[in-house]
Motif scaffolding. Structure first.
Motif, PDB file in Angstrom:
ATOM      1  N   SER A  12       0.831  -1.206   0.000  1.00  0.00           N
ATOM      2  CA  SER A  12       0.000   0.000   0.000  1.00  0.00           C
ATOM      3  C   SER A  12       0.860   1.249   0.000  1.00  0.00           C
ATOM      4  CB  SER A  12      -0.911   0.013   1.233  1.00  0.00           C
ATOM      5  OG  SER A  12      -1.538   1.277   1.376  1.00  0.00           O
ATOM      6  N   ARG A  13       0.480   2.225  -0.810  1.00  0.00           N
ATOM      7  CA  ARG A  13       1.195   3.507  -0.839  1.00  0.00           C
ATOM      8  C   ARG A  13       0.696   4.442   0.258  1.00  0.00           C
ATOM      9  NH1 ARG A  13       3.695  -0.036  -3.874  1.00  0.00           N
ATOM     10  NH2 ARG A  13       4.919   0.841  -5.586  1.00  0.00           N
ATOM     11  N   TYR A  14      -0.176   3.964   1.135  1.00  0.00           N
ATOM     12  CA  TYR A  14      -0.774   4.829   2.149  1.00  0.00           C
ATOM     13  C   TYR A  14      -0.332   4.498   3.571  1.00  0.00           C
ATOM     14  CZ  TYR A  14      -3.694   6.142  -1.760  1.00  0.00           C
ATOM     15  OH  TYR A  14      -4.127   6.581  -2.984  1.00  0.00           O
ATOM     16  N   ASP A  15       0.551   3.486   3.731  1.00  0.00           N
ATOM     17  CA  ASP A  15       1.118   3.240   5.053  1.00  0.00           C
ATOM     18  C   ASP A  15       2.547   2.735   4.884  1.00  0.00           C
ATOM     19  OD1 ASP A  15       1.416   0.239   5.246  1.00  0.00           O
ATOM     20  OD2 ASP A  15      -0.748   0.300   4.920  1.00  0.00           O
ATOM     21  N   THR A  16       3.265   2.687   5.985  1.00  0.00           N
ATOM     22  CA  THR A  16       4.688   2.332   5.933  1.00  0.00           C
ATOM     23  C   THR A  16       4.982   1.045   6.711  1.00  0.00           C
ATOM     24  OG1 THR A  16       5.132   3.743   7.862  1.00  0.00           O
ATOM     25  CG2 THR A  16       5.400   4.737   5.667  1.00  0.00           C
ATOM     26  N   SER A  17       3.973   0.197   6.868  1.00  0.00           N
ATOM     27  CA  SER A  17       4.181  -1.057   7.604  1.00  0.00           C
ATOM     28  C   SER A  17       4.902  -2.098   6.759  1.00  0.00           C
ATOM     29  CB  SER A  17       2.849  -1.614   8.098  1.00  0.00           C
ATOM     30  OG  SER A  17       1.976  -1.873   7.007  1.00  0.00           O
ATOM     31  N   THR A  18       4.756  -2.000   5.436  1.00  0.00           N
ATOM     32  CA  THR A  18       5.469  -2.868   4.494  1.00  0.00           C
ATOM     33  C   THR A  18       5.841  -2.051   3.271  1.00  0.00           C
ATOM     34  OG1 THR A  18       3.433  -3.590   3.392  1.00  0.00           O
ATOM     35  CG2 THR A  18       4.222  -4.954   5.242  1.00  0.00           C
ATOM     36  N   PHE A  19       6.818  -2.541   2.510  1.00  0.00           N
ATOM     37  CA  PHE A  19       7.236  -1.860   1.279  1.00  0.00           C
ATOM     38  C   PHE A  19       7.560  -2.876   0.200  1.00  0.00           C
ATOM     39  CE2 PHE A  19       9.019   1.350   4.385  1.00  0.00           C
ATOM     40  CZ  PHE A  19       8.189   2.401   4.027  1.00  0.00           C
ATOM     41  N   ASP A  20       7.303  -2.505  -1.059  1.00  0.00           N
ATOM     42  CA  ASP A  20       8.023  -3.141  -2.149  1.00  0.00           C
ATOM     43  C   ASP A  20       9.092  -2.139  -2.578  1.00  0.00           C
ATOM     44  OD1 ASP A  20       6.750  -1.256  -3.805  1.00  0.00           O
ATOM     45  OD2 ASP A  20       5.353  -2.708  -4.659  1.00  0.00           O
ATOM     46  N   CYS A  21       9.881  -2.465  -3.597  1.00  0.00           N
ATOM     47  CA  CYS A  21      11.064  -1.642  -3.892  1.00  0.00           C
ATOM     48  C   CYS A  21      10.717  -0.200  -4.243  1.00  0.00           C
ATOM     49  CB  CYS A  21      11.906  -2.291  -4.979  1.00  0.00           C
ATOM     50  SG  CYS A  21      11.118  -2.412  -6.604  1.00  0.00           S
ATOM     51  N   SER A  22       9.743  -0.002  -5.128  1.00  0.00           N
ATOM     52  CA  SER A  22       9.420   1.352  -5.584  1.00  0.00           C
ATOM     53  C   SER A  22       8.667   2.144  -4.528  1.00  0.00           C
ATOM     54  CB  SER A  22       8.614   1.292  -6.874  1.00  0.00           C
ATOM     55  OG  SER A  22       7.468   0.483  -6.721  1.00  0.00           O
ATOM     56  N   ASP A  23       7.835   1.463  -3.742  1.00  0.00           N
ATOM     57  CA  ASP A  23       7.121   2.124  -2.645  1.00  0.00           C
ATOM     58  C   ASP A  23       8.121   2.665  -1.627  1.00  0.00           C
ATOM     59  OD1 ASP A  23       5.173   2.965  -0.841  1.00  0.00           O
ATOM     60  OD2 ASP A  23       4.811   0.958  -0.037  1.00  0.00           O
ATOM     61  N   PHE A  24       9.157   1.889  -1.333  1.00  0.00           N
ATOM     62  CA  PHE A  24      10.194   2.313  -0.385  1.00  0.00           C
ATOM     63  C   PHE A  24      10.918   3.561  -0.884  1.00  0.00           C
ATOM     64  CE2 PHE A  24      14.787   1.903   0.775  1.00  0.00           C
ATOM     65  CZ  PHE A  24      14.655   2.323   2.099  1.00  0.00           C
ATOM     66  N   ILE A  25      11.349   3.539  -2.144  1.00  0.00           N
ATOM     67  CA  ILE A  25      12.062   4.701  -2.708  1.00  0.00           C
ATOM     68  C   ILE A  25      11.158   5.932  -2.703  1.00  0.00           C
ATOM     69  CG2 ILE A  25      13.043   5.646  -4.844  1.00  0.00           C
ATOM     70  CD1 ILE A  25      14.896   3.696  -3.378  1.00  0.00           C
ATOM     71  N   ARG A  26       9.924   5.754  -3.097  1.00  0.00           N
ATOM     72  CA  ARG A  26       8.967   6.866  -3.116  1.00  0.00           C
ATOM     73  C   ARG A  26       8.793   7.459  -1.715  1.00  0.00           C
ATOM     74  NH1 ARG A  26       3.163   6.973  -2.687  1.00  0.00           N
ATOM     75  NH2 ARG A  26       2.177   8.539  -4.030  1.00  0.00           N
ATOM     76  N   GLN A  27       8.669   6.594  -0.715  1.00  0.00           N
ATOM     77  CA  GLN A  27       8.416   7.049   0.650  1.00  0.00           C
ATOM     78  C   GLN A  27       9.586   7.837   1.226  1.00  0.00           C
ATOM     79  OE1 GLN A  27       5.414   6.575   2.352  1.00  0.00           O
ATOM     80  NE2 GLN A  27       6.321   8.092   3.734  1.00  0.00           N
ATOM     81  N   ILE A  28      10.815   7.390   0.991  1.00  0.00           N
ATOM     82  CA  ILE A  28      11.949   8.075   1.621  1.00  0.00           C
ATOM     83  C   ILE A  28      12.204   9.444   1.001  1.00  0.00           C
ATOM     84  CG2 ILE A  28      12.971   5.915   2.383  1.00  0.00           C
ATOM     85  CD1 ILE A  28      15.061   6.131   0.198  1.00  0.00           C
TER      86      ILE A  28
END
Length: 358
Positions: free
Chosen positions: A236-252
């Motif tokens: 999910s792009r709406y929480d930070t409990s888990t990430f895939d690769c692109s979600d992680f880069i986007r979040q940081i």
């Protein structure tokens, strides 16, 4: 019970002190933006002014804008711009830039100090290269959004040689780098790059601002804070409990510099191609650059022979930390967000990389 004259006087003095402590000692300060004096005249960029009564310096031209500091009676400021009849954008003696009420109860513009406006109103420009639009003329200013290649902007002012104040087609006002690699301006129907001559600024201490490297470190620091966060494909792009690769880069990047990249690795790769310089050799990467990889085909270089990497599909994104290390997440079994050494497998899968922050 009727209070004595002394009691009443003391009570009034205490009340006045409380009101002053709350920052509303000047009646109408909070509402100053909604009802400026009729005697307020438009000021030219480059004029100096004197603060007539304590007033807030805000991050945006709105009473809901964050209070940067309080300007005190007698303070000298420089007018940077006047986005509308209610607000001045000013630069204080300590280098702080923000917005304050244009009501002449609070500020008196020195009409004898009129300078040449920093730029003609007819000057428009086109973004040549992705650049951050910021709230203040500083790399520490909050990023409003990323201006993309091809966007049209209007040049409002040039507070110093390093920054332009511009207005976007959606009405947003902010600051961008004045480096001509980012913007091309046309003046009065002409073409080519136009560099306006800035009005000589009032003598103020230089603004000390962190460069791109500080922003990159902020992003990396945000990423390190997620070490061990579990991997989930299609997270999910709406929480930070888990990430895939692109979600992680986007979040940081959102956490570190308030910059919102596209949601998936292929779109992020396209963004880098459109807004940065593509690097196809790992040796040419810098700390903080993004790295894009193709599908796994094996550990040996021979498994990738004959692959046209310019057309290969991106399947993974990571951040390069330097010294052959990457920050990323790619599987449940690997343990989630982690720092890895670039193995032969990752090196063989590498397609290209590039900077997000320059």
């Amino acid at each position: 019970m009727i209070k004595s004259h002394k009691q009443l006087t003391a009570s009034l003095l205490v009340s006045a002190a409380i009101v002053a402590g709350l920052g509303v000692s000047a009646p109408g300060n909070a509402a100053a933006a909604s009802s400026p004096s009729n005697s307020v005249m438009a000021a030219a960029a480059g004029q100096t002014a004197v603060i007539e009564a304590s007033v807030r310096l805000r991050s945006t031209p709105s009473t809901s804008g964050e209070v940067v500091k309080y300007l005190q009676k007698g303070d000298q400021v420089q007018i940077v711009a006047q986005p509308n009849s209610y607000w001045y954008q000013v630069k204080a003696a300590d280098g702080s830039v923000g917005y304050t009420s244009a009501d002449d109860k609070y500020i008196s513009v020195n009409s004898s100090s009129v300078g040449t406006p920093t730029t003609p109103s007819a000057q428009t420009g086109t973004i040549k290269y992705g650049v951050n639009l910021r709230t203040t003329p500083s790399t520490s200013g909050k990023v409003l959004r990323l201006l993309k290649k091809g966007e049209q902007v209007q040049l409002l002012a040039q507070p110093n040689s390093s920054w332009y104040q511009i207005q976007t087609s959606d009405g947003s006002i902010g600051y961008i780098s004045s480096n001509d690699q980012y913007t091309s301006f046309a003046n009065n129907g002409g073409t080519g790059t136009v560099t306006p001559t800035p009005t000589p600024p009032a003598p103020v201490p230089p603004i000390s601002t962190p460069g791109a490297s500080a922003q990159i470190e902020s992003v990396i620091s945000a990423g390190m804070g997620y070490l061990g966060t579990p991997y989930e494909f299609g997270s999910s792009r709406y929480d930070t409990s888990t990430f895939d690769c692109s979600d992680f880069i986007r979040q940081i990047f959102m956490d570190g510099v308030n910059l919102k990249l596209p949601a998936d690795s292929r779109q992020q790769g396209d963004w880098v191609k459109s807004n940065s310089t593509v690097v196809t050799s790992i040796s040419g990467l810098k700390r903080g650059d993004l790295m894009f990889f193709m599908d796994y085909k094996g550990n040996s270089a021979s498994a990738y022979e004959g692959v046209d990497k310019s057309k290969a599909r991106i399947s993974h994104v990571a951040m390069y930390l330097g010294d052959g290390q990457v920050l990323h997440t790619y599987s449940v079994a690997s343990g989630g967000v982690k720092v890895d050494k670039l193995s032969a497998s990752w090196t063989n899968r590498f397609l290209f990389g590039g900077s997000v922050i320059r």
